[in-house]
Scaffold this motif. Structure first.
Motif, PDB file in Angstrom:
ATOM      1  N   ARG A 171      46.989 -30.357  15.145  1.00 16.67           N
ATOM      2  CA  ARG A 171      46.045 -30.138  14.031  1.00 16.67           C
ATOM      3  C   ARG A 171      44.671 -29.744  14.551  1.00 16.67           C
ATOM      4  NH1 ARG A 171      47.951 -35.336  10.594  1.00 16.67           N
ATOM      5  NH2 ARG A 171      49.699 -34.336   9.533  1.00 16.67           N
ATOM      6  N   SER A 172      44.198 -30.445  15.573  1.00 16.74           N
ATOM      7  CA  SER A 172      42.887 -30.123  16.150  1.00 16.74           C
ATOM      8  C   SER A 172      42.874 -28.711  16.727  1.00 16.74           C
ATOM      9  CB  SER A 172      42.529 -31.116  17.253  1.00 16.74           C
ATOM     10  OG  SER A 172      42.368 -32.400  16.740  1.00 16.74           O
ATOM     11  N   LEU A 173      43.939 -28.366  17.442  1.00 17.82           N
ATOM     12  CA  LEU A 173      44.018 -27.029  18.021  1.00 17.82           C
ATOM     13  C   LEU A 173      44.093 -25.958  16.939  1.00 17.82           C
ATOM     14  CD1 LEU A 173      46.436 -27.599  21.033  1.00 17.82           C
ATOM     15  CD2 LEU A 173      43.973 -27.165  21.115  1.00 17.82           C
ATOM     16  N   ARG A 174      44.837 -26.220  15.881  1.00 19.04           N
ATOM     17  CA  ARG A 174      44.942 -25.247  14.790  1.00 19.04           C
ATOM     18  C   ARG A 174      43.564 -24.978  14.185  1.00 19.04           C
ATOM     19  NH1 ARG A 174      48.170 -26.864   9.549  1.00 19.04           N
ATOM     20  NH2 ARG A 174      46.492 -28.368   9.601  1.00 19.04           N
TER      21      ARG A 174
ATOM     22  N   GLY B 230      53.311 -26.622  21.478  1.00 20.63           N
ATOM     23  CA  GLY B 230      53.564 -25.453  20.650  1.00 20.63           C
ATOM     24  C   GLY B 230      52.381 -24.516  20.505  1.00 20.63           C
ATOM     25  N   GLY B 231      52.671 -23.293  20.032  1.00 22.26           N
ATOM     26  CA  GLY B 231      51.653 -22.313  19.770  1.00 22.26           C
ATOM     27  C   GLY B 231      50.903 -21.853  20.999  1.00 22.26           C
ATOM     28  N   GLN B 232      51.472 -22.061  22.169  1.00 16.38           N
ATOM     29  CA  GLN B 232      50.714 -21.801  23.395  1.00 16.38           C
ATOM     30  C   GLN B 232      51.035 -20.469  24.056  1.00 16.38           C
ATOM     31  OE1 GLN B 232      48.065 -23.770  24.273  1.00 16.38           O
ATOM     32  NE2 GLN B 232      48.608 -24.514  22.247  1.00 16.38           N
ATOM     33  N   TRP B 233      52.141 -19.820  23.685  1.00 15.39           N
ATOM     34  CA  TRP B 233      52.424 -18.561  24.358  1.00 15.39           C
ATOM     35  C   TRP B 233      51.324 -17.542  24.075  1.00 15.39           C
ATOM     36  CZ3 TRP B 233      52.840 -13.964  21.888  1.00 15.39           C
ATOM     37  CH2 TRP B 233      53.161 -13.972  20.540  1.00 15.39           C
ATOM     38  N   ALA B 234      50.721 -17.600  22.888  1.00 17.68           N
ATOM     39  CA  ALA B 234      49.613 -16.688  22.577  1.00 17.68           C
ATOM     40  C   ALA B 234      48.403 -16.989  23.471  1.00 17.68           C
ATOM     41  CB  ALA B 234      49.229 -16.790  21.110  1.00 17.68           C
TER      42      ALA B 234
ATOM     43  N   ALA C  94      40.433 -12.901  19.362  1.00 17.20           N
ATOM     44  CA  ALA C  94      40.592 -13.407  17.991  1.00 17.20           C
ATOM     45  C   ALA C  94      42.035 -13.267  17.524  1.00 17.20           C
ATOM     46  CB  ALA C  94      39.647 -12.663  17.045  1.00 17.20           C
ATOM     47  N   ILE C  95      42.659 -12.159  17.870  1.00 17.98           N
ATOM     48  CA  ILE C  95      44.063 -11.949  17.482  1.00 17.98           C
ATOM     49  C   ILE C  95      44.954 -13.016  18.113  1.00 17.98           C
ATOM     50  CG2 ILE C  95      46.043 -10.390  17.722  1.00 17.98           C
ATOM     51  CD1 ILE C  95      43.940  -8.059  17.456  1.00 17.98           C
ATOM     52  N   TYR C  96      44.728 -13.290  19.386  1.00 18.88           N
ATOM     53  CA  TYR C  96      45.526 -14.319  20.061  1.00 18.88           C
ATOM     54  C   TYR C  96      45.296 -15.693  19.441  1.00 18.88           C
ATOM     55  CZ  TYR C  96      46.753 -11.057  23.814  1.00 18.88           C
ATOM     56  OH  TYR C  96      47.244 -10.007  24.537  1.00 18.88           O
ATOM     57  N   PHE C  97      44.038 -16.006  19.118  1.00 21.29           N
ATOM     58  CA  PHE C  97      43.762 -17.304  18.497  1.00 21.29           C
ATOM     59  C   PHE C  97      44.394 -17.390  17.106  1.00 21.29           C
ATOM     60  CE2 PHE C  97      40.247 -17.655  21.643  1.00 21.29           C
ATOM     61  CZ  PHE C  97      40.655 -18.861  22.194  1.00 21.29           C
TER      62      PHE C  97
ATOM     63  N   LEU D 176      51.184 -20.148  14.681  1.00 20.90           N
ATOM     64  CA  LEU D 176      52.310 -20.846  15.314  1.00 20.90           C
ATOM     65  C   LEU D 176      52.167 -22.362  15.183  1.00 20.90           C
ATOM     66  CD1 LEU D 176      52.761 -18.702  18.547  1.00 20.90           C
ATOM     67  CD2 LEU D 176      54.249 -18.752  16.545  1.00 20.90           C
ATOM     68  N   LEU D 177      50.951 -22.865  15.342  1.00 24.61           N
ATOM     69  CA  LEU D 177      50.738 -24.310  15.181  1.00 24.61           C
ATOM     70  C   LEU D 177      50.946 -24.739  13.731  1.00 24.61           C
ATOM     71  CD1 LEU D 177      47.710 -24.827  17.568  1.00 24.61           C
ATOM     72  CD2 LEU D 177      50.007 -25.783  17.839  1.00 24.61           C
ATOM     73  N   THR D 178      50.556 -23.903  12.786  1.00 23.53           N
ATOM     74  CA  THR D 178      50.794 -24.212  11.371  1.00 23.53           C
ATOM     75  C   THR D 178      52.284 -24.310  11.095  1.00 23.53           C
ATOM     76  OG1 THR D 178      48.726 -23.158  10.703  1.00 23.53           O
ATOM     77  CG2 THR D 178      50.429 -23.398   9.004  1.00 23.53           C
ATOM     78  N   ARG D 179      53.052 -23.382  11.637  1.00 21.97           N
ATOM     79  CA  ARG D 179      54.513 -23.431  11.465  1.00 21.97           C
ATOM     80  C   ARG D 179      55.093 -24.685  12.102  1.00 21.97           C
ATOM     81  NH1 ARG D 179      57.019 -18.283  13.726  1.00 21.97           N
ATOM     82  NH2 ARG D 179      58.899 -19.439  13.243  1.00 21.97           N
ATOM     83  N   GLN D 180      54.603 -25.021  13.296  1.00 20.54           N
ATOM     84  CA  GLN D 180      55.096 -26.210  13.982  1.00 20.54           C
ATOM     85  C   GLN D 180      54.770 -27.464  13.170  1.00 20.54           C
ATOM     86  OE1 GLN D 180      53.285 -26.914  17.762  1.00 20.54           O
ATOM     87  NE2 GLN D 180      54.676 -28.569  18.286  1.00 20.54           N
TER      88      GLN D 180
END
Length: 193
Positions: free
Chosen positions: A10-13, A126-130, A167-170, A176-180
């Motif tokens: 959540r914090s990362l998102r 999660g959400g880290q490949w970006a 910005a696109i990567y973030f 991805l984090l929202t989906r997770q």
């Protein structure tokens, strides 16, 4: 997904979405002012590494509790402060050096982001490949900025494109984090039935 990991995600998102918005606005401002109002562009140029430091400090306080990721981010924050000072000292006198300093910072920050992304991916956050791709792209861009600065390229507006790619990567990382998090919420509902 464990409670700590959910809070971290959540914090990362939040961080990724805020970074996306800021970087788009910042890039537009730099591109718009670079040729007609170079003093404003120069101030924005100094602020970018400081913005990264602020985001890193937020991340350190909310997501990176311990270990190698925390060490990498602490180094990243110190590197960002040093870059801002270096850019501030050179941007009005020797803009080519400020571009080279920015390139050195972008390379170092990208390397450290890559390391943190790999560590977090291993920890199943999660959400880290970006973020891993963003770190690699930042390293390549850093080399280009560094060499460009050394070879008398002083086009600060080029950094706007760099920020837009970031910005696109973030944004992708935030999605991805929202989906997770949605999947984790669905799993919690299923197990409570």
């Amino acid at each position: 997904m464990q409670a700590v990991s959910i809070e971290t995600s959540r914090s990362l998102r939040i961080l990724y979405i805020v970074r996306t918005a800021f970087q788009v606005v910042w890039a537009a401002a730099v591109i718009a002012t670079a040729m007609k109002q170079p003093v404003i562009a120069a101030v924005l140029f100094v602020l970018y590494p400081l913005w990264d430091v602020a985001c890193t400090v937020y991340d350190l306080n909310t997501a990176s509790r311990s270990g190698s990721a925390r060490t990498s981010q602490t180094i990243n924050a110190l590197l960002g402060v040093a870059a801002a000072i270096g850019i501030g000292l050179t941007v009005f006198r020797q803009p080519i050096y400020s571009v080279a300093i920015f390139g050195g910072w972008a390379f170092g920050a990208g390397l450290l982001q890559l390391v943190v992304g790999l560590i977090r991916r291993k920890q199943a956050e999660g959400g880290q490949w970006a973020m891993i791709l963003s770190g690699a792209q930042s390293m390549l861009a850093g080399i280009a900025f560094f060499l460009g600065g050394l070879y008398d390229k002083r086009h600060i507006q080029d950094v706007g494109g760099y920020a837009i790619f970031g910005a696109i990567y973030f944004l992708i990382g935030g999605i991805l984090l929202t989906r997770q998090l949605s999947k984790a919420a669905g799993a919690v509902v299923e197990t409570s039935r």
